[in-house]
Design an enzyme around this catalytic site. Structure first.
Site, PDB file in Angstrom:
ATOM      1  N   ARG A  92      -0.464   1.127  -5.333  1.00 39.26           N
ATOM      2  CA  ARG A  92      -0.319   2.487  -4.764  1.00 39.26           C
ATOM      3  C   ARG A  92      -0.200   3.566  -5.856  1.00 39.26           C
ATOM      4  O   ARG A  92       0.462   4.580  -5.643  1.00 39.26           O
ATOM      5  CB  ARG A  92       0.914   2.604  -3.863  1.00 39.26           C
ATOM      6  CG  ARG A  92       0.948   1.695  -2.707  1.00 39.26           C
ATOM      7  CD  ARG A  92      -0.110   1.998  -1.666  1.00 39.26           C
ATOM      8  NE  ARG A  92       0.090   1.115  -0.551  1.00 39.26           N
ATOM      9  CZ  ARG A  92      -0.392  -0.128  -0.497  1.00 39.26           C
ATOM     10  NH1 ARG A  92      -1.159  -0.598  -1.480  1.00 39.26           N
ATOM     11  NH2 ARG A  92      -0.153  -0.894   0.543  1.00 39.26           N
ATOM     12  N   SER A 132       4.234   3.284   6.021  1.00 42.97           N
ATOM     13  CA  SER A 132       5.227   2.597   5.180  1.00 42.97           C
ATOM     14  C   SER A 132       5.903   3.637   4.308  1.00 42.97           C
ATOM     15  O   SER A 132       5.280   4.176   3.402  1.00 42.97           O
ATOM     16  CB  SER A 132       4.546   1.546   4.312  1.00 42.97           C
ATOM     17  OG  SER A 132       3.955   0.582   5.139  1.00 42.97           O
ATOM     18  N   GLU A 181       7.036   5.868  -0.863  1.00 39.39           N
ATOM     19  CA  GLU A 181       5.588   5.984  -1.064  1.00 39.39           C
ATOM     20  C   GLU A 181       5.158   7.402  -0.668  1.00 39.39           C
ATOM     21  O   GLU A 181       4.257   7.983  -1.250  1.00 39.39           O
ATOM     22  CB  GLU A 181       4.882   4.937  -0.181  1.00 39.39           C
ATOM     23  CG  GLU A 181       3.392   4.878  -0.393  1.00 39.39           C
ATOM     24  CD  GLU A 181       2.714   3.823   0.483  1.00 39.39           C
ATOM     25  OE1 GLU A 181       3.330   2.764   0.761  1.00 39.39           O
ATOM     26  OE2 GLU A 181       1.578   4.073   0.895  1.00 39.39           O
TER      27      GLU A 181
HETATM   28  C1  LIG Z   1       0.816   5.566  10.057  1.00 35.23           C
HETATM   29  C2  LIG Z   1       0.463   5.466   8.608  1.00 35.23           C
HETATM   30  C3  LIG Z   1       0.028   4.244   8.105  1.00 35.23           C
HETATM   31  C4  LIG Z   1      -0.317   4.120   6.750  1.00 35.23           C
HETATM   32  N1  LIG Z   1      -0.753   2.906   6.286  1.00 35.23           N
HETATM   33  C5  LIG Z   1      -1.099   2.780   4.969  1.00 35.23           C
HETATM   34  C6  LIG Z   1      -1.564   1.526   4.464  1.00 35.23           C
HETATM   35  O1  LIG Z   1      -1.687   0.540   5.186  1.00 35.23           O
HETATM   36  N2  LIG Z   1      -1.880   1.461   3.139  1.00 35.23           N
HETATM   37  C7  LIG Z   1      -1.787   2.542   2.304  1.00 35.23           C
HETATM   38  O2  LIG Z   1      -2.114   2.413   1.115  1.00 35.23           O
HETATM   39  N3  LIG Z   1      -1.344   3.734   2.770  1.00 35.23           N
HETATM   40  C8  LIG Z   1      -1.004   3.869   4.067  1.00 35.23           C
HETATM   41  N4  LIG Z   1      -0.553   5.082   4.527  1.00 35.23           N
HETATM   42  C9  LIG Z   1      -0.451   6.216   3.613  1.00 35.23           C
HETATM   43  C10 LIG Z   1      -1.681   7.169   3.658  1.00 35.23           C
HETATM   44  O3  LIG Z   1      -2.552   6.817   4.701  1.00 35.23           O
HETATM   45  C11 LIG Z   1      -2.452   7.120   2.344  1.00 35.23           C
HETATM   46  O4  LIG Z   1      -1.609   7.468   1.268  1.00 35.23           O
HETATM   47  C12 LIG Z   1      -3.691   8.029   2.348  1.00 35.23           C
HETATM   48  O5  LIG Z   1      -4.456   7.825   1.188  1.00 35.23           O
HETATM   49  C13 LIG Z   1      -3.332   9.499   2.451  1.00 35.23           C
HETATM   50  O6  LIG Z   1      -4.528  10.201   2.654  1.00 35.23           O
HETATM   51  P1  LIG Z   1      -4.507  11.750   2.963  1.00 35.23           P
HETATM   52  O7  LIG Z   1      -5.937  12.223   2.954  1.00 35.23           O
HETATM   53  O8  LIG Z   1      -3.727  12.029   4.177  1.00 35.23           O
HETATM   54  O9  LIG Z   1      -3.796  12.283   1.632  1.00 35.23           O
HETATM   55  P2  LIG Z   1      -2.625  13.361   1.486  1.00 35.23           P
HETATM   56  O10 LIG Z   1      -1.376  12.835   2.096  1.00 35.23           O
HETATM   57  O11 LIG Z   1      -3.093  14.690   1.914  1.00 35.23           O
HETATM   58  O12 LIG Z   1      -2.488  13.361  -0.124  1.00 35.23           O
HETATM   59  C14 LIG Z   1      -2.046  12.235  -0.816  1.00 35.23           C
HETATM   60  C15 LIG Z   1      -2.087  12.536  -2.331  1.00 35.23           C
HETATM   61  O13 LIG Z   1      -3.438  12.647  -2.755  1.00 35.23           O
HETATM   62  C16 LIG Z   1      -3.684  13.935  -3.346  1.00 35.23           C
HETATM   63  N5  LIG Z   1      -5.042  14.307  -2.933  1.00 35.23           N
HETATM   64  C17 LIG Z   1      -5.540  14.304  -1.675  1.00 35.23           C
HETATM   65  N6  LIG Z   1      -6.843  14.651  -1.702  1.00 35.23           N
HETATM   66  C18 LIG Z   1      -7.159  14.884  -2.991  1.00 35.23           C
HETATM   67  C19 LIG Z   1      -8.356  15.295  -3.685  1.00 35.23           C
HETATM   68  N7  LIG Z   1      -9.495  15.528  -3.026  1.00 35.23           N
HETATM   69  N8  LIG Z   1      -8.315  15.452  -5.036  1.00 35.23           N
HETATM   70  C20 LIG Z   1      -7.169  15.220  -5.729  1.00 35.23           C
HETATM   71  N9  LIG Z   1      -6.008  14.833  -5.138  1.00 35.23           N
HETATM   72  C21 LIG Z   1      -6.016  14.679  -3.796  1.00 35.23           C
HETATM   73  C22 LIG Z   1      -2.599  14.837  -2.795  1.00 35.23           C
HETATM   74  O14 LIG Z   1      -2.335  15.913  -3.673  1.00 35.23           O
HETATM   75  C23 LIG Z   1      -1.428  13.866  -2.694  1.00 35.23           C
HETATM   76  O15 LIG Z   1      -0.846  13.710  -3.975  1.00 35.23           O
HETATM   77  C24 LIG Z   1      -0.208   5.241   5.878  1.00 35.23           C
HETATM   78  C25 LIG Z   1       0.232   6.474   6.400  1.00 35.23           C
HETATM   79  C26 LIG Z   1       0.570   6.592   7.736  1.00 35.23           C
HETATM   80  C27 LIG Z   1       1.024   7.911   8.259  1.00 35.23           C
END
Ligand SMILES: Cc1cc2nc3c(=O)[nH]c(=O)nc-3n(C[C@H](O)[C@H](O)[C@H](O)COP(=O)(O)OP(=O)(O)OC[C@H]3O[C@@H](n4cnc5c(N)ncnc54)[C@H](O)[C@@H]3O)c2cc1C
Length: 335
Positions: free
Chosen positions: A147, A231, A331
């Protein structure tokens, strides 16, 4: 609870990034994807920038069974998983239903059921805020770990990812030995009135995707039904000696034959945070509107204020540090 930012900017193509008057934007600038891993604890005084670049291009390398697809950072990651599975392409099927967008997959090194984004990322394109240039980044330079990546550490705030290229394959490569995937597949086959045990050759990315979706949906309601952080804590990775001490504590609590769930990670051991949270009696625990979700005890969910969530988070961290000598790290990124 709603929070506000000073300015919200959305870009839909790379040229928009280059044309932005960065000096005029309220600081700090936070790049956001789908926001599923962000916990806004209060109003944000700066600019929230959403990269909504959504192009896609698919290349076949017919001499090999390898293919690749380049997707804009704003593409919903699970749409990519669904597309790959429907095309019979192997790679992201175990990552099905993880919320969020393509850009963040390369930041977070998202992972589930024995697969991590780094296993399939072939290239990353980004805007370098320090030079104002677009660059192609080799994933080998991203120091991917559990992660984490350089985008979360020394590169934080520097690169804005605009596209990610994923490596896909026509050659079957099912990953079934993690988190009950094999069992879910045999149940899934049975429910389709097939033979109860499928041979690995008969598996498809689509079947694995459906099994993974089934496992995930059984653990946690859809985010639209119940707001959740997924998580909330990273699973801690500890030394074997430390793990032995945890086993001793667990056997005192649960009996001499009790087996502590764990995964080998090289010379170290990864212990599920969910198990520790459960053992410390937090399953279902509430703090205001925040709750440790009963079916998957690492999720703060409900109609919570940021303070409710942080309060519950601190209670969990303290209890686990006291009982097991482990400091859990969230996380979910706190803003
Ligand atoms: C119900 C649920 C289940 C989940 N299950 C998992 C799982 O099984 N495994 C797992 O690994 N994660 C899981 N996650 C966490 C989440 O899905 C991941 O971390 C995902 O990658 C977040 O994507 P996002 O587009 O919403 O990013 P955001 O939450 O918007 O951003 C995450 C990070 O990435 C950066 N970022 C986003 N886009 C860019 C870009 N284009 N350029 C540079 N930086 C950027 C942001 O600044 C921030 O630091 C879960 C979350 C939830 C709510």
């Amino acid at each position: 609870m709603r929070v506000k930012c000073a300015l919200f900017v959305e870009v839909t193509e790379e040229a928009d990034l280059a044309a932005l008057d960065w000096s005029a934007l309220p600081r700090p600038v936070l790049v956001m994807g789908g926001g599923s891993n962000l916990l806004f604890t209060k109003d944000f005084p700066g600019t929230v920038l959403h990269v909504a670049i959504c192009h896609s291009s698919h290349s076949c390398h017919s001499e090999r069974s390898e293919e690749s697809v380049t997707l804009g950072a704003g593409v919903v990651f699970d749409d990519f998983c669904a597309w790959a599975a429907s095309e019979g392409l192997w790679g992201p099927e175990n990552l099905s239903l993880i919320p969020g967008e393509v850009g963040a997959s390369a930041v977070q090194n998202i992972g589930a059921y024995g697969v991590e984004a780094k296993d399939i990322i072939a290239g990353i394109r980004a805007y370098d805020r320090t030079t104002g240039q677009f660059v192609d980044i080799d994933p080998a330079d991203c120091r991917y770990g559990y992660r984490t990546s350089r985008f979360k550490t020394e590169w934080k705030g520097r690169f804005i990812i605009t596209a990610v290229t994923y490596r896909l394959s026509r050659t079957p490569r099912p990953k079934l030995d993690y988190g009950g995937v094999r069992k879910a597949l045999s149940c899934h086959s049975a429910s389709l009135s097939c033979h109860s045990e499928r041979s690995e050759e008969s598996l498809t990315p689509q079947l694995i995707r459906e099994a993974i979706i089934g496992i995930r949906q059984a653990k946690l309601p859809a985010v639209e039904e119940l707001g959740s952080a997924g998580s909330f804590f990273c699973n801690p990775v500890i030394s074997r000696g430390h793990f032995e001490r945890i086993v001793a504590i667990a056997r005192e609590d649960n009996g001499p034959d009790y087996a502590v769930p764990h995964f080998e990670v090289g010379d170290s051991i990864k212990v599920p945070a969910a198990w520790m949270i459960d053992q410390c009696g937090f399953k279902g625990a509430r703090n205001g509107g925040a709750q440790v979700y009963p079916g998957q005890p690492v999720n703060a969910s409900g109609t919570a204020s940021p303070q409710d969530i942080i309060g519950l988070e601190n209670q969990v961290i303290q209890a686990i540090a006291q009982k097991y000598g482990i400091t859990l790290h969230p996380e979910v990124e706190h803003v």
